[in-house]
Scaffold this active site. Structure first.
Site, PDB file in Angstrom:
ATOM      1  N   ILE A 247      -1.799   0.276  -4.286  1.00 13.24           N
ATOM      2  CA  ILE A 247      -1.140   0.520  -5.584  1.00 13.24           C
ATOM      3  C   ILE A 247      -2.048   0.067  -6.734  1.00 13.24           C
ATOM      4  O   ILE A 247      -2.143   0.734  -7.765  1.00 13.24           O
ATOM      5  CB  ILE A 247       0.243  -0.179  -5.658  1.00 13.24           C
ATOM      6  CG1 ILE A 247       1.072   0.152  -4.401  1.00 13.24           C
ATOM      7  CG2 ILE A 247       0.991   0.256  -6.906  1.00 13.24           C
ATOM      8  CD1 ILE A 247       2.419  -0.540  -4.343  1.00 13.24           C
TER       9      ILE A 247
ATOM     10  N   LEU B 153     -10.104  -9.275  -1.324  1.00 13.14           N
ATOM     11  CA  LEU B 153     -10.619  -8.283  -0.362  1.00 13.14           C
ATOM     12  C   LEU B 153     -10.122  -8.546   1.068  1.00 13.14           C
ATOM     13  O   LEU B 153     -10.740  -8.112   2.029  1.00 13.14           O
ATOM     14  CB  LEU B 153     -12.158  -8.227  -0.394  1.00 13.14           C
ATOM     15  CG  LEU B 153     -12.780  -7.897  -1.762  1.00 13.14           C
ATOM     16  CD1 LEU B 153     -14.309  -7.928  -1.672  1.00 13.14           C
ATOM     17  CD2 LEU B 153     -12.331  -6.516  -2.256  1.00 13.14           C
TER      18      LEU B 153
ATOM     19  N   SER C  23      10.285  -5.196  -4.900  1.00 12.36           N
ATOM     20  CA  SER C  23      10.585  -4.189  -3.879  1.00 12.36           C
ATOM     21  C   SER C  23      12.083  -3.953  -3.780  1.00 12.36           C
ATOM     22  O   SER C  23      12.890  -4.869  -4.001  1.00 12.36           O
ATOM     23  CB  SER C  23      10.061  -4.718  -2.536  1.00 12.36           C
ATOM     24  OG  SER C  23      10.587  -3.966  -1.479  1.00 12.36           O
TER      25      SER C  23
ATOM     26  N   TYR D 173       8.581 -11.723   4.139  1.00 10.34           N
ATOM     27  CA  TYR D 173       7.978 -10.910   3.074  1.00 10.34           C
ATOM     28  C   TYR D 173       9.015 -10.592   1.998  1.00 10.34           C
ATOM     29  O   TYR D 173       8.797 -10.814   0.806  1.00 10.34           O
ATOM     30  CB  TYR D 173       7.400  -9.613   3.669  1.00 10.34           C
ATOM     31  CG  TYR D 173       7.194  -8.540   2.637  1.00 10.34           C
ATOM     32  CD1 TYR D 173       6.079  -8.563   1.805  1.00 10.34           C
ATOM     33  CD2 TYR D 173       8.134  -7.512   2.459  1.00 10.34           C
ATOM     34  CE1 TYR D 173       5.910  -7.593   0.823  1.00 10.34           C
ATOM     35  CE2 TYR D 173       7.976  -6.548   1.490  1.00 10.34           C
ATOM     36  CZ  TYR D 173       6.863  -6.592   0.683  1.00 10.34           C
ATOM     37  OH  TYR D 173       6.705  -5.633  -0.290  1.00 10.34           O
TER      38      TYR D 173
ATOM     39  N   LYS E  10       9.596 -11.812  -2.239  1.00 12.84           N
ATOM     40  CA  LYS E  10       9.878 -10.971  -3.418  1.00 12.84           C
ATOM     41  C   LYS E  10      11.083 -11.529  -4.176  1.00 12.84           C
ATOM     42  O   LYS E  10      11.073 -11.631  -5.399  1.00 12.84           O
ATOM     43  CB  LYS E  10      10.121  -9.517  -3.011  1.00 12.84           C
ATOM     44  CG  LYS E  10       8.889  -8.822  -2.436  1.00 12.84           C
ATOM     45  CD  LYS E  10       7.778  -8.670  -3.457  1.00 12.84           C
ATOM     46  CE  LYS E  10       6.516  -8.083  -2.895  1.00 12.84           C
ATOM     47  NZ  LYS E  10       5.350  -8.169  -3.786  1.00 12.84           N
TER      48      LYS E  10
ATOM     49  N   ASN F  21       3.705   1.855   8.536  1.00 13.74           N
ATOM     50  CA  ASN F  21       4.488   2.715   7.633  1.00 13.74           C
ATOM     51  C   ASN F  21       4.397   4.175   8.036  1.00 13.74           C
ATOM     52  O   ASN F  21       3.438   4.619   8.654  1.00 13.74           O
ATOM     53  CB  ASN F  21       4.026   2.535   6.185  1.00 13.74           C
ATOM     54  CG  ASN F  21       4.282   1.120   5.687  1.00 13.74           C
ATOM     55  OD1 ASN F  21       3.352   0.392   5.385  1.00 13.74           O
ATOM     56  ND2 ASN F  21       5.538   0.729   5.646  1.00 13.74           N
TER      57      ASN F  21
ATOM     58  N   VAL G  29       9.597   8.619  16.055  1.00 11.69           N
ATOM     59  CA  VAL G  29      10.639   8.580  15.014  1.00 11.69           C
ATOM     60  C   VAL G  29      11.681   7.575  15.497  1.00 11.69           C
ATOM     61  O   VAL G  29      12.304   7.762  16.552  1.00 11.69           O
ATOM     62  CB  VAL G  29      11.260   9.981  14.804  1.00 11.69           C
ATOM     63  CG1 VAL G  29      12.455   9.912  13.859  1.00 11.69           C
ATOM     64  CG2 VAL G  29      10.203  10.951  14.279  1.00 11.69           C
TER      65      VAL G  29
ATOM     66  N   GLY H 208      15.553  -4.141  12.432  1.00  7.68           N
ATOM     67  CA  GLY H 208      15.436  -4.542  11.027  1.00  7.68           C
ATOM     68  C   GLY H 208      15.449  -3.382  10.043  1.00  7.68           C
ATOM     69  O   GLY H 208      15.510  -3.599   8.838  1.00  7.68           O
TER      70      GLY H 208
HETATM   71  N1  UFG Z   1       9.327   5.230  10.704  1.00  9.17           N
HETATM   72  C1  UFG Z   1       9.275   5.949  11.882  1.00  9.17           C
HETATM   73  N2  UFG Z   1       8.135   5.872  12.615  1.00  9.17           N
HETATM   74  C2  UFG Z   1       7.055   5.114  12.229  1.00  9.17           C
HETATM   75  C3  UFG Z   1       7.132   4.396  11.024  1.00  9.17           C
HETATM   76  C4  UFG Z   1       8.297   4.474  10.289  1.00  9.17           C
HETATM   77  O1  UFG Z   1      10.213   6.635  12.274  1.00  9.17           O
HETATM   78  O2  UFG Z   1       6.069   5.083  12.960  1.00  9.17           O
HETATM   79  C5  UFG Z   1      10.548   5.337   9.878  1.00  9.17           C
HETATM   80  C6  UFG Z   1      11.274   4.013   9.730  1.00  9.17           C
HETATM   81  O3  UFG Z   1      12.169   3.816  10.782  1.00  9.17           O
HETATM   82  C7  UFG Z   1      11.964   4.206   8.376  1.00  9.17           C
HETATM   83  C8  UFG Z   1      11.028   5.140   7.606  1.00  9.17           C
HETATM   84  O4  UFG Z   1      10.175   5.720   8.577  1.00  9.17           O
HETATM   85  O5  UFG Z   1      13.170   4.869   8.574  1.00  9.17           O
HETATM   86  C9  UFG Z   1      10.172   4.422   6.603  1.00  9.17           C
HETATM   87  O6  UFG Z   1       9.514   3.339   7.235  1.00  9.17           O
HETATM   88  P1  UFG Z   1       8.307   2.553   6.555  1.00  9.17           P
HETATM   89  O7  UFG Z   1       7.856   1.513   7.521  1.00  9.17           O
HETATM   90  O8  UFG Z   1       7.300   3.520   6.036  1.00  9.17           O
HETATM   91  O9  UFG Z   1       8.996   1.906   5.266  1.00  9.17           O
HETATM   92  P2  UFG Z   1      10.207   0.882   5.167  1.00  9.17           P
HETATM   93  O10 UFG Z   1      11.253   1.573   4.362  1.00  9.17           O
HETATM   94  O11 UFG Z   1      10.602   0.331   6.470  1.00  9.17           O
HETATM   95  O12 UFG Z   1       9.500  -0.322   4.392  1.00  9.17           O
HETATM   96  C10 UFG Z   1       9.101  -0.133   3.065  1.00  9.17           C
HETATM   97  C11 UFG Z   1       7.860  -0.972   2.758  1.00  9.17           C
HETATM   98  C12 UFG Z   1       8.182  -2.445   2.772  1.00  9.17           C
HETATM   99  C13 UFG Z   1       9.393  -2.741   1.960  1.00  9.17           C
HETATM  100  C14 UFG Z   1      10.537  -1.852   2.347  1.00  9.17           C
HETATM  101  C15 UFG Z   1      11.689  -2.025   1.433  1.00  9.17           C
HETATM  102  O13 UFG Z   1       6.844  -0.725   3.691  1.00  9.17           O
HETATM  103  O14 UFG Z   1       7.089  -3.142   2.220  1.00  9.17           O
HETATM  104  O15 UFG Z   1      10.146  -0.496   2.247  1.00  9.17           O
HETATM  105  O16 UFG Z   1      12.819  -1.426   1.936  1.00  9.17           O
HETATM  106  F1  UFG Z   1       9.783  -4.022   2.132  1.00  9.17           F
END
Ligand code: UFG
Length: 341
Positions: free
Chosen positions: A13, A34, A126, A151, A155, A201, A219, A299
């Site tokens: 970001i 870094l 966040s 984490y 925040k 992510n 998924v 989670g």
């Molecule tokens: N997901 C998958 N497969 C993967 C990775 C993610 O299905 O390999 C799904 C997760 O279950 C979720 C969605 O994709 O439903 C998004 O997941 P991310 O890990 O990309 O993002 P999150 O919403 O879990 O987490 C993000 C930020 C965090 C922050 C959070 C706040 O990464 O830093 O949002 O809700 F804390």
């Protein structure tokens, strides 16, 4: 020219925000330790904008290092504070790393604002502070819920530390931006997200799977209470997100704040399920993604998306990037990193 300090300016970001700031005429000074990025990012920012930002390899959690750097770089009017550890899963394993880095970092930044007469702070918060909200879309007034990870807790605690500190320092102003899910990359493909190891992510996992680095995207669950059963998030384009920081800085510079500390939701206002995001990726890129449904990830919350009315009206900011364009930018960046033509 207004001078601004961007901590964590070589990160995902931070680097995009630096580019947008420079293009709007700000002089950007970056500090970054870094730990999760590389100095090459500075060169790539310079390639995009034609302006090399001042850079210091500084750990903001080390007060001496930060103050020594700021003594040599006076005249800063605003700070955008990104520098922090951000891996949710890791924070559960090594909580003290997160409390030490993220909380000490902010305390040092606040002390620096006093010491060097820097009146304005944008803090990167966040939507994780809302947990699973009862009502959707989620507004800034929605209750803060018990954090799901160290984490997320940093925040919440940092928002409280800022609130307590500005209360007794009337010359200081702060805006906390509560990001939803930042995705995408700069259209130049010169900067983007560079996760270390296996991405946690969704979007980097999608692009790495499409690039053949990962075999198959898992998924995590299709038995949620959502139209297609997969969880819903509000995916915000990284350039739109970067622009929200500039709107926040300008609001403080122009004395438009209604309170000394304000909170804004930074999202698109639209929720997309995991399957919808995969569809958008396939549509935008023409690449078929290999994925399979597996069990839920511990989670994960079921659904969240932002009510952006307050940000739209008060910051005069709105997310504009279509999701297909965002996914295409993310893919072009992945191709650039992986050397795919
Ligand atoms: N997901 C998958 N497969 C993967 C990775 C993610 O299905 O390999 C799904 C997760 O279950 C979720 C969605 O994709 O439903 C998004 O997941 P991310 O890990 O990309 O993002 P999150 O919403 O879990 O987490 C993000 C930020 C965090 C922050 C959070 C706040 O990464 O830093 O949002 O809700 F804390």
């Amino acid at each position: 020219m207004k001078k601004i300090l961007v901590t964590g300016g070589t990160g995902f970001i931070g680097s995009h925000t630096t580019v947008e700031l420079q293009q709007k005429g700000y002089e950007v000074v970056i500090v970054d330790n870094l730990s999760n990025s590389s100095e090459d990012v500075i060169d790539n920012i310079t390639k995009i904008t034609g302006i090399k930002p001042t850079f210091g390899k500084v750990d903001v959690a080390d007060k001496q290092q930060l103050f020594d750097f700021l003594k040599k770089n006076q005249g800063i009017q605003s700070i955008i504070h990104f520098a922090a550890s951000k891996a949710v899963g890791e924070s559960v394993q090594v909580p003290l790393k997160y409390y030490r880095n993220n909380i000490n970092g902010l305390i040092n930044i606040l002390e620096a604002m006093k010491e060097f007469n820097i009146p304005n702070l944008v803090f990167s918060s966040s939507c994780t502070v809302y947990g699973q909200p009862e009502k959707l879309p989620v507004t800034e007034q929605s209750p803060i819920q018990e954090a799901l990870s160290p984490y997320g807790n940093t925040k919440q605690i940092n928002e409280e530390i800022i609130r307590d500190f500005v209360k007794v320092n009337p010359e200081l102003h702060a805006i906390a931006l509560r990001y939803f899910n930042p995705v995408g990359a700069h259209p130049s493909s010169l900067i983007g997200e560079l996760p270390l190891g296996v991405p946690a992510n969704l979007v980097p996992y999608i692009t790495q799977t499409a690039a053949g680095i990962r075999e198959c995207l898992s998924v995590f669950g299709n038995d949620y209470d959502t139209p297609d059963g997969t969880p819903i998030r509000d995916y915000i384009d990284i350039i739109d997100l970067a622009d929200a920081h500039i709107a926040a800085v300008q609001r403080m510079e122009n004395n438009k704040q209604k309170k000394q500390l304000e909170f804004f939701n930074i999202g698109t206002g639209n929720g997309l399920s995991v399957l919808q995001l995969i569809n958008a990726f396939e549509k935008a890129t023409g690449v078929k993604l290999n994925y399979k449904i597996v069990g839920r990830r511990e989670g994960d919350i079921e659904k969240i998306w932002a009510d952006t009315k307050f940000a739209n009206e008060e910051l005069g900011w709105k997310a504009v990037a279509p999701i297909e364009q965002t996914m295409l930018n993310a893919w072009n960046w992945q191709k650039h990193v992986s050397g795919i033509k």
